[in-house]
Design a protein around this motif. Structure first.
Motif, PDB file in Angstrom:
ATOM      1  N   HIS A   1       3.257 -14.901   3.696  1.00 40.58           N
ATOM      2  CA  HIS A   1       4.141 -14.660   4.838  1.00 40.58           C
ATOM      3  C   HIS A   1       5.175 -13.574   4.516  1.00 40.58           C
ATOM      4  N   SER A   2       4.692 -12.479   3.941  1.00 43.41           N
ATOM      5  CA  SER A   2       5.621 -11.444   3.494  1.00 43.41           C
ATOM      6  C   SER A   2       4.967 -10.072   3.542  1.00 43.41           C
ATOM      7  N   LEU A   3       5.808  -9.051   3.405  1.00 39.68           N
ATOM      8  CA  LEU A   3       5.352  -7.676   3.295  1.00 39.68           C
ATOM      9  C   LEU A   3       5.647  -7.200   1.884  1.00 39.68           C
ATOM     10  N   ARG A   4       4.643  -6.658   1.217  1.00 39.08           N
ATOM     11  CA  ARG A   4       4.784  -6.214  -0.168  1.00 39.08           C
ATOM     12  C   ARG A   4       4.485  -4.716  -0.248  1.00 39.08           C
ATOM     13  N   ARG A   5       5.022  -4.079  -1.257  1.00 41.42           N
ATOM     14  CA  ARG A   5       4.699  -2.669  -1.503  1.00 41.42           C
ATOM     15  C   ARG A   5       3.998  -2.555  -2.850  1.00 41.42           C
ATOM     16  N   VAL A   6       2.889  -1.826  -2.870  1.00 38.24           N
ATOM     17  CA  VAL A   6       2.150  -1.562  -4.103  1.00 38.24           C
ATOM     18  C   VAL A   6       2.185  -0.062  -4.344  1.00 38.24           C
ATOM     19  N   ARG A   7       2.746   0.356  -5.464  1.00 37.48           N
ATOM     20  CA  ARG A   7       2.813   1.773  -5.791  1.00 37.48           C
ATOM     21  C   ARG A   7       1.523   2.220  -6.472  1.00 37.48           C
ATOM     22  N   ALA A   8       1.393   3.521  -6.623  1.00 37.14           N
ATOM     23  CA  ALA A   8       0.155   4.081  -7.165  1.00 37.14           C
ATOM     24  C   ALA A   8      -0.140   3.613  -8.577  1.00 37.14           C
ATOM     25  N   ASP A   9       0.892   3.210  -9.323  1.00 28.76           N
ATOM     26  CA  ASP A   9       0.675   2.717 -10.687  1.00 28.76           C
ATOM     27  C   ASP A   9       0.453   1.218 -10.754  1.00 28.76           C
ATOM     28  N   GLY A  10       0.366   0.553  -9.568  1.00 29.53           N
ATOM     29  CA  GLY A  10       0.108  -0.879  -9.524  1.00 29.53           C
ATOM     30  C   GLY A  10       1.338  -1.749  -9.518  1.00 29.53           C
ATOM     31  N   THR A  11       2.537  -1.157  -9.507  1.00 28.61           N
ATOM     32  CA  THR A  11       3.775  -1.935  -9.463  1.00 28.61           C
ATOM     33  C   THR A  11       3.959  -2.533  -8.074  1.00 28.61           C
ATOM     34  N   VAL A  12       4.309  -3.815  -8.023  1.00 28.64           N
ATOM     35  CA  VAL A  12       4.424  -4.546  -6.755  1.00 28.64           C
ATOM     36  C   VAL A  12       5.846  -5.063  -6.578  1.00 28.64           C
ATOM     37  N   ASN A  13       6.402  -4.863  -5.383  1.00 24.83           N
ATOM     38  CA  ASN A  13       7.670  -5.511  -5.040  1.00 24.83           C
ATOM     39  C   ASN A  13       7.624  -5.980  -3.599  1.00 24.83           C
ATOM     40  N   THR A  14       8.442  -6.964  -3.276  1.00 30.67           N
ATOM     41  CA  THR A  14       8.470  -7.550  -1.933  1.00 30.67           C
ATOM     42  C   THR A  14       9.482  -6.815  -1.075  1.00 30.67           C
ATOM     43  N   LEU A  15       9.039  -6.365   0.103  1.00 33.06           N
ATOM     44  CA  LEU A  15       9.906  -5.647   1.031  1.00 33.06           C
ATOM     45  C   LEU A  15      10.597  -6.586   2.003  1.00 33.06           C
ATOM     46  N   ALA A  16       9.890  -7.603   2.473  1.00 33.85           N
ATOM     47  CA  ALA A  16      10.451  -8.528   3.463  1.00 33.85           C
ATOM     48  C   ALA A  16       9.694  -9.843   3.404  1.00 33.85           C
ATOM     49  N   GLY A  17      10.420 -10.924   3.696  1.00 36.95           N
ATOM     50  CA  GLY A  17       9.803 -12.242   3.669  1.00 36.95           C
ATOM     51  C   GLY A  17      10.220 -13.020   2.437  1.00 36.95           C
ATOM     52  N   THR A  18      10.241 -14.329   2.596  1.00 37.36           N
ATOM     53  CA  THR A  18      10.703 -15.211   1.518  1.00 37.36           C
ATOM     54  C   THR A  18       9.570 -15.913   0.788  1.00 37.36           C
ATOM     55  N   GLY A  19       8.373 -15.818   1.346  1.00 43.35           N
ATOM     56  CA  GLY A  19       7.256 -16.579   0.803  1.00 43.35           C
ATOM     57  C   GLY A  19       6.983 -17.838   1.597  1.00 43.35           C
TER      58      GLY A  19
END
Length: 464
Positions: free
Chosen positions: A187-205
């Protein structure tokens, strides 16, 4: 050594009963299958002029004794400066860059001081192992690998295989690099960068419908994604029956939908959707919605919701104009440069097109689920989902979810671009890799194709 009987006839020199000198083939490349003529063995040696690269060459049996290389330095020990020294001692491990063709099982045997492939050959890259297996100067090229996630469901930011997703569903390129993922069951929006790094942009889980600051906002199975001209992300929030927006100021707002699952046109806040899963937006802000369980395409303009194509609440498979057309669980949307709207349909197993004027036609698929490449009208899909244009070929790429493949739709043919059709998480060349319900596609800024491998809970990438 065998000799030739030379006969001069006119100006032509003939050689009768000629057999090649037994040492003539020594040092010639091995055949494509790793074989040599009788009396020779295919061995792995440093490629001339390519330090650190290893090539397969035929060597006359018996192989040279350890400590010498058979070169022209008068028998200098291996390591001499005649430019022809070859590794003839197995005191060290096999070279890290394996030969062409590579050993099938990536194993070698030491025979008479030389590393030799004895069990067959694999001529192409086939593993995501960070090694230049085919010695072409590139690592893991033309291989489907994991960019982020590891096949296990979870909710964790991180890098590469340390990150966790739970049914990643929608994908769209981030204007500043990487891709944004609609992580359905997190239940969230995540960002994946070209090097595979992931962070959460919105949502609590956790699921919910709260607007507000991105870190506190909640979604309920976000599905389709697109990016607007102002850099905001539009989200088909499936089980909230709403269209939401992640704004550039890191706030989440509701664009349309009362939150009740039903069908109603009208003011955006009062309009009703039923499990919307796809969304697209024009450069001037007109939003189109794949209103899946209402079986129609809706339009949001100037805070008003109308029906654009299909007769809502009446599923079917009919081409036509506007509400004369019929859809059956329209799933994902893609807006083309000419204004044509591409619609993939889960239950009609087809790719449909809608002109800016609302005329609906079928691009590919018969209406029956299956797997068949070939002419557009005879091709078959099984629950097609996300799609995008391959800018290098002009083909439409489609995540063919229940065929566990990525298909390509050209002007007259459907072909398979990725996937063996087997269910799995196997890395490999394009048609050898396996997926488990791939659902969406996007391109990274470096041109690599990214795939949301939904039931494998990870993001895959086709290395160039």
């Amino acid at each position: 050594m065998r000799r030739c009987l030379l006969i001069l006839v006119g100006t032509v020199l003939l050689c009768t009963g000629c057999m090649v000198d037994s040492g003539f083939l020594d040092g010639f490349p091995c055949g494509e299958d790793g074989t040599c003529e009788g009396g020779y063995a295919c061995v792995r040696e440093e490629c001339p002029g390519q330090p650190g690269h290893v090539c397969p060459v035929c060597r006359k049996l018996p192989l040279p004794d350890a400590g010498t290389d058979g070169g022209d330095d008068g028998g200098l020990p291996d390591g001499g400066d005649d430019g022809g020294d070859q590794p003839t001692s197995c005191d060290q491990d096999p070279p890290p860059c394996k030969s062409i063709p590579d050993c099938e099982d990536v194993a070698t045997e030491c025979i008479d001081g030389v590393w030799v492939c004895t069990t067959g050959y694999q001529p192409e890259e086939h593993l995501c192992d960070g090694v230049d297996n085919d010695c072409d100067g590139q690592t893991d090229n033309n291989i489907v690998c994991v960019l982020a996630g590891n096949g296990s469901s979870g909710f964790q930011d991180g890098s590469g295989e340390t990150a966790r997703f739970s049914q990643p569903r929608g994908l769209v390129a981030h204007p500043q690099g990487g891709v944004v993922v609609a992580d359905l069951s997190n239940h969230s929006l995540r960002r994946v960068r070209a090097d595979g790094t992931v962070n959460t942009l919105a949502g609590t889980g956790s699921h919910g419908s709260n607007d507000g600051a991105a870190a506190d906002a909640t979604f309920y199975e976000p599905s389709g994604l697109t990016v607007a001209a102002d850099g905001s992300f539009l989200v088909a929030d499936r089980l909230n029956h709403k269209i939401r927006r992640l704004n550039p100021d890191d706030t989440v707002t509701t664009v349309a939908g009362s939150g009740f699952a039903d069908y109603q046109d009208g003011p955006a806040a009062e309009a009703q959707f039923a499990m919307p899963t796809g969304v697209a937006v024009t450069s001037d802000g007109i939003i189109y919605v794949a209103d899946s369980y209402n079986h129609c395409i809706r339009k949001i303009e100037n805070a008003e919701v109308t029906t654009f194509a299909g007769k809502c609440e009446e599923p079917g498979f009919v081409d036509g104009n506007g509400t004369d057309a019929r859809f059956n669980l329209p799933t994902d949307l893609l807006l083309m440069a000419d204004g044509t709207l591409v619609v993939t349909e889960e239950s009609n197993h087809a790719v449909r097109l809608i002109t800016p004027g609302g005329t609906v036609t079928t691009s590919a698929g018969t209406g029956a689920g299956g797997y068949h490449d070939g002419p557009l009208a005879q091709s078959q899909f099984k629950k097609p989902a996300g799609c995008l244009v391959d800018t290098t070929t002009g083909d439409l790429l489609v995540a063919d979810r229940s065929n566990h493949r990525v298909r390509a739709v050209s002007s007259d043919q459907v072909t398979t671009r990725l996937g063996s059709g087997a269910v799995g998480l196997d890395a490999g060349p394009p048609l050898g890799a396996s997926f488990k319900q791939p659902s969406s596609l996007a391109f990274l800024e470096d041109g690599r194709l990214v795939i949301a491998d939904t039931q494998n809970h990870c993001i895959r990438v086709l290395q160039p």
